[in-house]
Design a protein around this motif. Structure first.
Motif, mmCIF file in Angstrom:
data_model
loop_
_atom_site.group_PDB
_atom_site.id
_atom_site.type_symbol
_atom_site.label_atom_id
_atom_site.label_comp_id
_atom_site.label_asym_id
_atom_site.label_seq_id
_atom_site.Cartn_x
_atom_site.Cartn_y
_atom_site.Cartn_z
ATOM 1 N N THR A 1 59.596 58.727 59.293
ATOM 2 C CA THR A 1 60.253 59.442 58.210
ATOM 3 C C THR A 1 59.474 59.197 56.917
ATOM 4 O O THR A 1 58.571 58.352 56.855
ATOM 5 N N LEU A 2 59.835 59.894 55.864
ATOM 6 C CA LEU A 2 59.160 59.716 54.580
ATOM 7 C C LEU A 2 59.296 58.286 54.077
ATOM 8 O O LEU A 2 58.346 57.711 53.532
ATOM 9 N N ARG A 3 60.476 57.675 54.261
ATOM 10 C CA ARG A 3 60.652 56.278 53.836
ATOM 11 C C ARG A 3 59.781 55.342 54.656
ATOM 12 O O ARG A 3 59.212 54.383 54.126
ATOM 13 N N PHE B 1 52.940 42.926 55.882
ATOM 14 C CA PHE B 1 52.765 43.870 54.777
ATOM 15 C C PHE B 1 54.103 44.519 54.453
ATOM 16 O O PHE B 1 54.871 44.854 55.344
ATOM 17 N N GLN B 2 54.358 44.675 53.176
ATOM 18 C CA GLN B 2 55.618 45.270 52.735
ATOM 19 C C GLN B 2 55.353 46.435 51.773
ATOM 20 O O GLN B 2 54.371 46.406 51.043
ATOM 21 N N PRO B 3 56.174 47.462 51.762
ATOM 22 C CA PRO B 3 57.390 47.595 52.581
ATOM 23 C C PRO B 3 57.069 48.167 53.956
ATOM 24 O O PRO B 3 56.236 49.058 54.097
ATOM 25 N N LEU B 4 57.713 47.628 54.987
ATOM 26 C CA LEU B 4 57.606 48.175 56.337
ATOM 27 C C LEU B 4 59.018 48.367 56.880
ATOM 28 O O LEU B 4 59.773 47.401 56.996
ATOM 29 N N GLY C 1 54.937 52.340 53.615
ATOM 30 C CA GLY C 1 54.091 51.185 53.889
ATOM 31 C C GLY C 1 52.645 51.572 54.185
ATOM 32 O O GLY C 1 51.719 51.115 53.495
ATOM 33 N N PRO C 2 52.389 52.386 55.213
ATOM 34 C CA PRO C 2 51.000 52.757 55.499
ATOM 35 C C PRO C 2 50.327 53.533 54.365
ATOM 36 O O PRO C 2 49.118 53.390 54.155
ATOM 37 N N LEU D 1 47.947 56.548 57.911
ATOM 38 C CA LEU D 1 47.032 55.992 56.923
ATOM 39 C C LEU D 1 46.435 57.163 56.147
ATOM 40 O O LEU D 1 45.428 57.758 56.529
ATOM 41 N N ARG D 2 47.067 57.487 55.035
ATOM 42 C CA ARG D 2 46.678 58.643 54.245
ATOM 43 C C ARG D 2 46.765 58.327 52.748
ATOM 44 O O ARG D 2 47.689 57.656 52.291
ATOM 45 N N LEU D 3 45.795 58.846 52.021
ATOM 46 C CA LEU D 3 45.769 58.742 50.569
ATOM 47 C C LEU D 3 46.590 59.878 49.964
ATOM 48 O O LEU D 3 46.959 60.828 50.669
ATOM 49 N N PRO D 4 46.876 59.829 48.656
ATOM 50 C CA PRO D 4 47.635 60.908 48.037
ATOM 51 C C PRO D 4 47.007 62.292 48.223
ATOM 52 O O PRO D 4 47.718 63.299 48.235
ATOM 53 N N ASN D 5 45.663 62.342 48.384
ATOM 54 C CA ASN D 5 45.003 63.631 48.605
ATOM 55 C C ASN D 5 45.037 64.085 50.056
ATOM 56 O O ASN D 5 44.469 65.128 50.398
ATOM 57 N N GLY D 6 45.683 63.311 50.932
ATOM 58 C CA GLY D 6 45.808 63.684 52.337
ATOM 59 C C GLY D 6 44.714 63.169 53.236
ATOM 60 O O GLY D 6 44.817 63.280 54.462
#
Length: 209
Positions: A14-16, A1-4, A20-21, A64-69
């Motif tokens: 880190t944020l970068r 899976f990319q980007p990893l 990926g997840p 493993l988090r969505l934009p809503n956290g």
């Protein structure tokens, strides 16, 4: 899976590294919604980590988090617990956030804390789709190998754990046949059968369940 981006072992991402997840989470959650609309009985397996990886199972699960956290929706957590040791659940952790078969109780706790509880899910089952011990000789894929007799014995132990522990939904072996000789002598003998179809001891262990 990319980007990893390869993590720094035993340190938060880190944020970068989280890209990926986080992207995977959005794909998984959207897939869950589509599959359930099609048929509510569809079972969606997410996560799909393995023992080590560019991102450890622990850091993968944590991020493993969505934009809503919130974590993405899934019915089961998928993991491939390759291991160089006999699969007993009372062994010390391998560390670094890794999780082989002997760490599945620890993995289950990570899943509960980071994926299950935020969505009100208790004891999400583990879907173990790939397990094997390469046999006969060193190979190009793993840094270990065992005898055919040892592979069968360890598989029997893993199957006993699977039968006794309700958290494991299923245990799959990868794969049916050994790789064909590649001319270098480092082909992977991963099968229940030789490449010519001869049954190995692990075949009988798997058949007995």
């Amino acid at each position: 899976f990319q980007p990893l981006i390869h993590e720094r072992r035993s340190r938060p991402l880190t944020l970068r590294m989280q890209r990926g997840p986080r992207l995977y989470s959005r794909i998984l959650d959207a897939s869950y919604a589509s599959l359930k609309r099609r048929n509510r009985r569809n079972l969606v397996i997410g996560g799909n980590s393995f023992t080590t990886g560019d991102v450890s199972p622990l850091n993968w699960i944590r991020n493993l988090r969505l934009p809503n956290g919130r974590p993405p929706r899934m019915d089961m957590y998928g993991h491939n617990p390759f291991s160089a040791r006999r699969p007993f659940l009372d062994r010390p952790p391998v560390g670094y956030g890794f999780a082989d078969f002997s760490d599945l109780d620890l993995l289950a706790a990570w899943v509960d804390r980071h994926l299950g509880r935020p969505r009100g899910v208790r004891a999400m089952k583990l879907f173990l789709s790939e397990l094997f011990w390469p046999t006969d000789h060193p190979n190009h894929e793993f840094n270990f190998w065992v005898t055919r007799r040892t592979a069968a014995s360890w598989l029997g132990t893993a199957l006993r754990v699977t039968r006794r522990w309700s958290r494991i939904y299923t245990l799959g072996w990868f794969s049916l046949y050994d790789d064909r000789p590649n001319g270098k002598g480092d082909d992977v003998h991963r099968g229940l059968l030789t490449h010519r179809g001869r049954k190995k001891p692990a075949y009988y262990a798997f058949k007995r369940g």
